[in-house]
Design an enzyme around this catalytic site. Structure first.
Site, PDB file in Angstrom:
ATOM      1  N   GLY A 181       0.792  -1.227   0.000  1.00 42.29           N
ATOM      2  CA  GLY A 181       0.000   0.000   0.000  1.00 42.29           C
ATOM      3  C   GLY A 181       0.821   1.273   0.000  1.00 42.29           C
ATOM      4  O   GLY A 181       2.000   1.290  -0.369  1.00 42.29           O
ATOM      5  N   VAL A 214       1.960  16.887   8.887  1.00 41.71           N
ATOM      6  CA  VAL A 214       2.995  15.860   9.039  1.00 41.71           C
ATOM      7  C   VAL A 214       3.851  15.721   7.778  1.00 41.71           C
ATOM      8  O   VAL A 214       5.084  15.727   7.840  1.00 41.71           O
ATOM      9  CB  VAL A 214       2.346  14.494   9.364  1.00 41.71           C
ATOM     10  CG1 VAL A 214       3.370  13.554   9.934  1.00 41.71           C
ATOM     11  CG2 VAL A 214       1.211  14.663  10.330  1.00 41.71           C
ATOM     12  N   HIS A 274      19.095   4.364  33.331  1.00 38.76           N
ATOM     13  CA  HIS A 274      19.861   5.607  33.244  1.00 38.76           C
ATOM     14  C   HIS A 274      21.152   5.351  32.477  1.00 38.76           C
ATOM     15  O   HIS A 274      21.789   4.318  32.695  1.00 38.76           O
ATOM     16  CB  HIS A 274      20.204   6.100  34.656  1.00 38.76           C
ATOM     17  CG  HIS A 274      21.094   7.299  34.648  1.00 38.76           C
ATOM     18  ND1 HIS A 274      20.624   8.561  34.352  1.00 38.76           N
ATOM     19  CD2 HIS A 274      22.436   7.426  34.875  1.00 38.76           C
ATOM     20  CE1 HIS A 274      21.634   9.417  34.419  1.00 38.76           C
ATOM     21  NE2 HIS A 274      22.740   8.757  34.729  1.00 38.76           N
TER      22      HIS A 274
HETATM   23  P1  FAD Z   1      -3.081   2.116   2.038  1.00 40.61           P
HETATM   24  O1  FAD Z   1      -1.738   1.931   2.624  1.00 40.61           O
HETATM   25  O2  FAD Z   1      -3.356   3.396   1.346  1.00 40.61           O
HETATM   26  O3  FAD Z   1      -3.308   0.899   1.043  1.00 40.61           O
HETATM   27  C1  FAD Z   1      -4.442   0.769   0.270  1.00 40.61           C
HETATM   28  C2  FAD Z   1      -4.097  -0.045  -0.961  1.00 40.61           C
HETATM   29  O4  FAD Z   1      -5.305  -0.379  -1.607  1.00 40.61           O
HETATM   30  C3  FAD Z   1      -3.260   0.683  -1.986  1.00 40.61           C
HETATM   31  O5  FAD Z   1      -2.104  -0.042  -2.289  1.00 40.61           O
HETATM   32  C4  FAD Z   1      -4.171   0.799  -3.200  1.00 40.61           C
HETATM   33  O6  FAD Z   1      -3.454   0.631  -4.426  1.00 40.61           O
HETATM   34  C5  FAD Z   1      -5.110  -0.355  -2.997  1.00 40.61           C
HETATM   35  N1  FAD Z   1      -6.426  -0.159  -3.613  1.00 40.61           N
HETATM   36  C6  FAD Z   1      -7.242   0.920  -3.501  1.00 40.61           C
HETATM   37  N2  FAD Z   1      -8.404   0.703  -4.163  1.00 40.61           N
HETATM   38  C7  FAD Z   1      -8.311  -0.539  -4.694  1.00 40.61           C
HETATM   39  C8  FAD Z   1      -9.190  -1.332  -5.467  1.00 40.61           C
HETATM   40  N3  FAD Z   1     -10.424  -0.920  -5.780  1.00 40.61           N
HETATM   41  N4  FAD Z   1      -8.764  -2.547  -5.873  1.00 40.61           N
HETATM   42  C9  FAD Z   1      -7.533  -3.012  -5.538  1.00 40.61           C
HETATM   43  N5  FAD Z   1      -6.670  -2.308  -4.796  1.00 40.61           N
HETATM   44  C10 FAD Z   1      -7.054  -1.091  -4.365  1.00 40.61           C
HETATM   45  N6  FAD Z   1       1.596   6.551   8.776  1.00 40.61           N
HETATM   46  C11 FAD Z   1       2.259   6.213   9.904  1.00 40.61           C
HETATM   47  O7  FAD Z   1       1.665   5.618  10.802  1.00 40.61           O
HETATM   48  N7  FAD Z   1       3.594   6.482  10.059  1.00 40.61           N
HETATM   49  C12 FAD Z   1       4.299   7.145   9.100  1.00 40.61           C
HETATM   50  O8  FAD Z   1       5.491   7.371   9.264  1.00 40.61           O
HETATM   51  C13 FAD Z   1       3.623   7.528   7.919  1.00 40.61           C
HETATM   52  N8  FAD Z   1       4.290   8.177   6.936  1.00 40.61           N
HETATM   53  C14 FAD Z   1       3.623   8.516   5.794  1.00 40.61           C
HETATM   54  C15 FAD Z   1       4.325   9.221   4.815  1.00 40.61           C
HETATM   55  C16 FAD Z   1       3.689   9.606   3.653  1.00 40.61           C
HETATM   56  C17 FAD Z   1       4.458  10.349   2.596  1.00 40.61           C
HETATM   57  C18 FAD Z   1       2.319   9.244   3.445  1.00 40.61           C
HETATM   58  C19 FAD Z   1       1.623   9.609   2.175  1.00 40.61           C
HETATM   59  C20 FAD Z   1       1.613   8.550   4.419  1.00 40.61           C
HETATM   60  C21 FAD Z   1       2.255   8.190   5.604  1.00 40.61           C
HETATM   61  N9  FAD Z   1       1.585   7.531   6.634  1.00 40.61           N
HETATM   62  C22 FAD Z   1       2.250   7.205   7.781  1.00 40.61           C
HETATM   63  C23 FAD Z   1       0.159   7.153   6.513  1.00 40.61           C
HETATM   64  C24 FAD Z   1       0.050   5.664   6.130  1.00 40.61           C
HETATM   65  O9  FAD Z   1       0.748   5.445   4.931  1.00 40.61           O
HETATM   66  C25 FAD Z   1      -1.406   5.279   5.983  1.00 40.61           C
HETATM   67  O10 FAD Z   1      -2.105   5.599   7.167  1.00 40.61           O
HETATM   68  C26 FAD Z   1      -1.539   3.779   5.740  1.00 40.61           C
HETATM   69  O11 FAD Z   1      -0.826   3.392   4.599  1.00 40.61           O
HETATM   70  C27 FAD Z   1      -3.015   3.392   5.603  1.00 40.61           C
HETATM   71  O12 FAD Z   1      -3.099   2.024   5.374  1.00 40.61           O
HETATM   72  P2  FAD Z   1      -4.329   1.384   4.599  1.00 40.61           P
HETATM   73  O13 FAD Z   1      -4.076  -0.084   4.607  1.00 40.61           O
HETATM   74  O14 FAD Z   1      -5.596   1.888   5.136  1.00 40.61           O
HETATM   75  O15 FAD Z   1      -4.240   1.950   3.102  1.00 40.61           O
HETATM   76  P1  NAI Z   2      -2.195  17.046   7.538  1.00 42.77           P
HETATM   77  O1  NAI Z   2      -3.640  16.982   7.758  1.00 42.77           O
HETATM   78  O2  NAI Z   2      -1.266  16.491   8.539  1.00 42.77           O
HETATM   79  O3  NAI Z   2      -1.757  18.572   7.328  1.00 42.77           O
HETATM   80  C1  NAI Z   2      -2.307  19.371   6.314  1.00 42.77           C
HETATM   81  C2  NAI Z   2      -2.120  20.822   6.676  1.00 42.77           C
HETATM   82  O4  NAI Z   2      -2.432  21.627   5.551  1.00 42.77           O
HETATM   83  C3  NAI Z   2      -3.020  21.282   7.803  1.00 42.77           C
HETATM   84  O5  NAI Z   2      -2.214  21.873   8.805  1.00 42.77           O
HETATM   85  C4  NAI Z   2      -3.955  22.288   7.144  1.00 42.77           C
HETATM   86  O6  NAI Z   2      -4.336  23.322   8.000  1.00 42.77           O
HETATM   87  C5  NAI Z   2      -3.105  22.803   5.995  1.00 42.77           C
HETATM   88  N1  NAI Z   2      -3.824  23.353   4.845  1.00 42.77           N
HETATM   89  C6  NAI Z   2      -4.944  22.873   4.258  1.00 42.77           C
HETATM   90  N2  NAI Z   2      -5.270  23.652   3.195  1.00 42.77           N
HETATM   91  C7  NAI Z   2      -4.341  24.630   3.089  1.00 42.77           C
HETATM   92  C8  NAI Z   2      -4.107  25.728   2.184  1.00 42.77           C
HETATM   93  N3  NAI Z   2      -4.904  25.970   1.148  1.00 42.77           N
HETATM   94  N4  NAI Z   2      -3.046  26.535   2.384  1.00 42.77           N
HETATM   95  C9  NAI Z   2      -2.214  26.291   3.436  1.00 42.77           C
HETATM   96  N5  NAI Z   2      -2.374  25.268   4.311  1.00 42.77           N
HETATM   97  C10 NAI Z   2      -3.408  24.439   4.138  1.00 42.77           C
HETATM   98  O7  NAI Z   2      -1.970  16.392   6.092  1.00 42.77           O
HETATM   99  P2  NAI Z   2      -0.661  15.858   5.364  1.00 42.77           P
HETATM  100  O8  NAI Z   2       0.559  16.473   5.934  1.00 42.77           O
HETATM  101  O9  NAI Z   2      -0.941  15.999   3.922  1.00 42.77           O
HETATM  102  O10 NAI Z   2      -0.658  14.332   5.742  1.00 42.77           O
HETATM  103  C11 NAI Z   2      -1.788  13.503   5.448  1.00 42.77           C
HETATM  104  C12 NAI Z   2      -1.897  12.395   6.432  1.00 42.77           C
HETATM  105  O11 NAI Z   2      -0.902  11.413   6.192  1.00 42.77           O
HETATM  106  C13 NAI Z   2      -1.673  12.836   7.869  1.00 42.77           C
HETATM  107  O12 NAI Z   2      -2.860  13.320   8.427  1.00 42.77           O
HETATM  108  C14 NAI Z   2      -1.233  11.581   8.525  1.00 42.77           C
HETATM  109  O13 NAI Z   2      -2.350  10.880   8.954  1.00 42.77           O
HETATM  110  C15 NAI Z   2      -0.548  10.806   7.413  1.00 42.77           C
HETATM  111  N6  NAI Z   2       0.908  10.868   7.603  1.00 42.77           N
HETATM  112  C16 NAI Z   2       1.436  10.418   8.768  1.00 42.77           C
HETATM  113  C17 NAI Z   2       2.791  10.484   8.997  1.00 42.77           C
HETATM  114  C18 NAI Z   2       3.333  10.024  10.293  1.00 42.77           C
HETATM  115  O14 NAI Z   2       2.606   9.359  11.014  1.00 42.77           O
HETATM  116  N7  NAI Z   2       4.580  10.314  10.627  1.00 42.77           N
HETATM  117  C19 NAI Z   2       3.710  11.011   7.996  1.00 42.77           C
HETATM  118  C20 NAI Z   2       3.042  11.483   6.823  1.00 42.77           C
HETATM  119  C21 NAI Z   2       1.698  11.385   6.643  1.00 42.77           C
END
Ligand code: FAD
Ligand code: NAI
Length: 472
Positions: free
Chosen positions: A42, A181, A451
């Site tokens: 994913g 984030v 510690h």
């Molecule tokens: P996804 O991981 O989105 O997986 C869903 C999968 O379903 C995808 O591979 C998609 O191709 C597939 N799919 C969708 N529709 C269909 C369909 N109809 N048929 C077949 N396949 C389909 N979370 C953290 O906890 N820690 C982090 O450090 C973190 N870093 C992140 C960094 C970035 C840049 C991003 C974008 C997200 C990050 N997240 C992080 C968020 C995390 O990736 C998501 O919360 C997590 O992947 C959600 O898992 P999921 O299984 O719900 O869906």
């Molecule tokens: P986010 O919801 O964390 O932050 C989006 C930010 O954009 C908010 O602060 C919002 O106020 C601002 N915003 C919205 N519209 C705007 C505009 N027009 N101009 C300026 N600011 C605006 O969303 P983000 O960073 O895209 O991440 C998406 C999700 O992915 C997170 O909510 C998180 O759940 C997941 N994620 C988790 C990570 C982790 O656990 N370390 C790392 C990366 C993603």
């Protein structure tokens, strides 16, 4: 009873779907997982958690060498950036982990069905022109980037997180739209590697959802690190001209519009649930106002039949969009389908921002705790301890941050824990465990902590709840 191809069919192989599939396989259920991507894992493994952490970790080394942190400890080096190698180690981590899931599927007898799944009815989906039936179908389709109206993401000049992970050169000027984030993690990567980064955030503080003390401190820390922050500012448009972009911004409260120039613009304003093309109309399932699929406490949707039905987990349902939340729901849904009791305690889900320092929290913010107490300040107690006074952080030249513990004044039960520290993401696990066991601040305060460790700051903050901290 009807004869189905599978006991469980899971749509999506992210941390929600693949974990559900493995757990269902372990429980002896005949299981398949449909994935439209080429590889399993994913968003998280392919373009999310894993590749972003690979770039964060590598860029931390570069920054430590470039910004004098290493020299302070007697190690003088002048770093040279080898970006292709940095990208290669990222891709290698992704490859190893995604193929690891394929191995685990084989080990647990889970069939990997390649293609996009579309519902035909509550017990069947179409996958690449073939109908597959199952007693239970779990929607784990995850989420994708929220677009900014009027702004086209070309993944070259205007990028989403996916493009920002793959930039082939360090931008000179990067504008990050959204101080959440993704913006702070990926903005940090490119700042460390030499980009001038400006974060434009609509709200008046970064990191919505976190405790206000943490959010305020975050702004100070990122500014100190050299990021420019434009808080309370909204982006109204982005115009691309060849290899550069003009970003129009104006105060969120209204006012004069100005233009910022950049050679890279990262759009990170949130993510939206993936339900397009899933055929929800064929099963009569509607999404809520936020586009999410609602479930009950067992992850069952409204589409239930006598024999099973449709379930949903992960980013596509309400709650924080986090990999570990999706994983826990994956285990719970498989156990519920198998007739066991699968539970996720949504009140205790840690959140971590993997910058340096890391920002982490679990449970209630001070603002939420106060609101829950009807605004009665005497109903909560707060203990705080600065990392500056933690011996290990001090020795490691890591002065930034604090631990803050919020407890119920009457029962002393811990309501929330917030940490800013280089290893806050690791430290917060202790707080989550304590809260899961219903700990009081005294329970944490009288637990012996090794510690010298950063975690001693958690013990000290717990002691500070009752005014007993030793080292401040
Ligand atoms: P996804 O991981 O989105 O997986 C869903 C999968 O379903 C995808 O591979 C998609 O191709 C597939 N799919 C969708 N529709 C269909 C369909 N109809 N048929 C077949 N396949 C389909 N979370 C953290 O906890 N820690 C982090 O450090 C973190 N870093 C992140 C960094 C970035 C840049 C991003 C974008 C997200 C990050 N997240 C992080 C968020 C995390 O990736 C998501 O919360 C997590 O992947 C959600 O898992 P999921 O299984 O719900 O869906
Ligand atoms: P986010 O919801 O964390 O932050 C989006 C930010 O954009 C908010 O602060 C919002 O106020 C601002 N915003 C919205 N519209 C705007 C505009 N027009 N101009 C300026 N600011 C605006 O969303 P983000 O960073 O895209 O991440 C998406 C999700 O992915 C997170 O909510 C998180 O759940 C997941 N994620 C988790 C990570 C982790 O656990 N370390 C790392 C990366 C993603």
């Amino acid at each position: 009873m009807a004869d189905y191809d599978y006991d469980v069919l899971i749509i999506g192989s992210g941390p929600g779907g693949y974990v559900a599939a493995i757990r269902a396989g372990q429980l002896g259920l005949k299981t398949a997982c449909v994935e439209s991507r080429e590889t399993l894992g994913g968003t998280c493994l392919n373009v999310g958690c894993i590749p972003s952490k690979a770039m964060l970790h590598a860029s931390e080394y570069f920054d430590a060498a470039a910004n004098g942190t290493m020299a302070k400890m007697g190690v003088k080096v002048t770093p040279e950036l080898d970006l292709p190698t940095m990208h290669a180690q990222r891709l290698d981590a992704v490859k190893q982990l995604t193929s690891g899931i394929a191995f685990l599927f084989k080990k647990n007898k889970v069939d990997w069905l390649k293609g996009h799944a579309t519902f035909k009815d509550a017990h069947s989906v179409d996958v690449a022109g073939k109908t597959v039936t199952a007693r239970n179908i779990v929607i784990a389709t995850g989420s994708s980037v929220t677009p900014l109206p009027g702004v086209t993401i070309d993944e070259k000049v205007v990028v989403s997180s996916t493009g920002a992970l793959e930039l082939q050169a360090v931008p000179k000027k990067m504008i990050v739209i959204g101080g959440g984030v993704i913006g702070l993690e990926l903005g940090s990567v490119w700042r460390r590697l030499g980009a001038e980064v400006t974060v434009v955030e609509f709200l008046d503080q970064l990191l919505p959802g976190m405790d206000m003390d943490v959010r305020k401190e975050a702004a100070k820390i990122f500014k100190k690190q050299g990021m420019a922050l434009m808080l309370g500012t909204k982006v109204t448009g982005v115009a691309v001209n060849g290899a550069s972009a003009s970003v129009s911004v104006e105060p969120a409260a209204g006012g004069a519009r100005t233009t910022l120039e950049a050679d890279c613009v990262l759009v990170s304003i949130g993510r939206k649930p993936n339900t397009d093309g899933l055929g929800l109309e064929a099963i009569g399932l509607e999404v809520n106002k936020r586009g999410q699929i609602e479930t009950d406490h067992d992850f069952r949707t409204k589409v239930a039949t006598d024999e099973g039905g449709v379930w949903a987990i992960g980013d596509v349902i309400p709650g924080p969009m986090l990999a570990h939340k999706a994983e826990d729901e994956g285990i719970a849904v498989a156990e519920n389908i198998a007739g066991l009791t699968g539970i996720v305690n949504h009140a205790v889900i840690p959140g971590v921002v993997y910058t340096l320092p890391e920002f982490a929290g679990v449970g209630l913010t001070e603002e939420q705790a106060l609101e829950q107490a009807g605004g009665d300040k005497a109903a909560i107690k707060v203990g705080k301890f600065p990392m500056l006074a933690n011996s290990r952080a001090k020795t490691n030249h890591e002065p930034d941050g604090f631990v803050k513990i919020i407890a119920d004044a009457k029962t002393d039960r811990v309501l929330g824990v917030w940490c800013i520290a280089t290893v806050a993401g690791t430290m917060i696990a202790e707080a989550a465990l304590a809260m899961e066991f219903g700990a009081t601040s005294e329970d944490i305060a009288y637990t012996c902590h090794a510690h010298p460790t950063h975690s001693e700051a958690i013990k000290e903050a717990a002691m500070a709840v009752t005014g007993k901290a030793i080292h401040i």
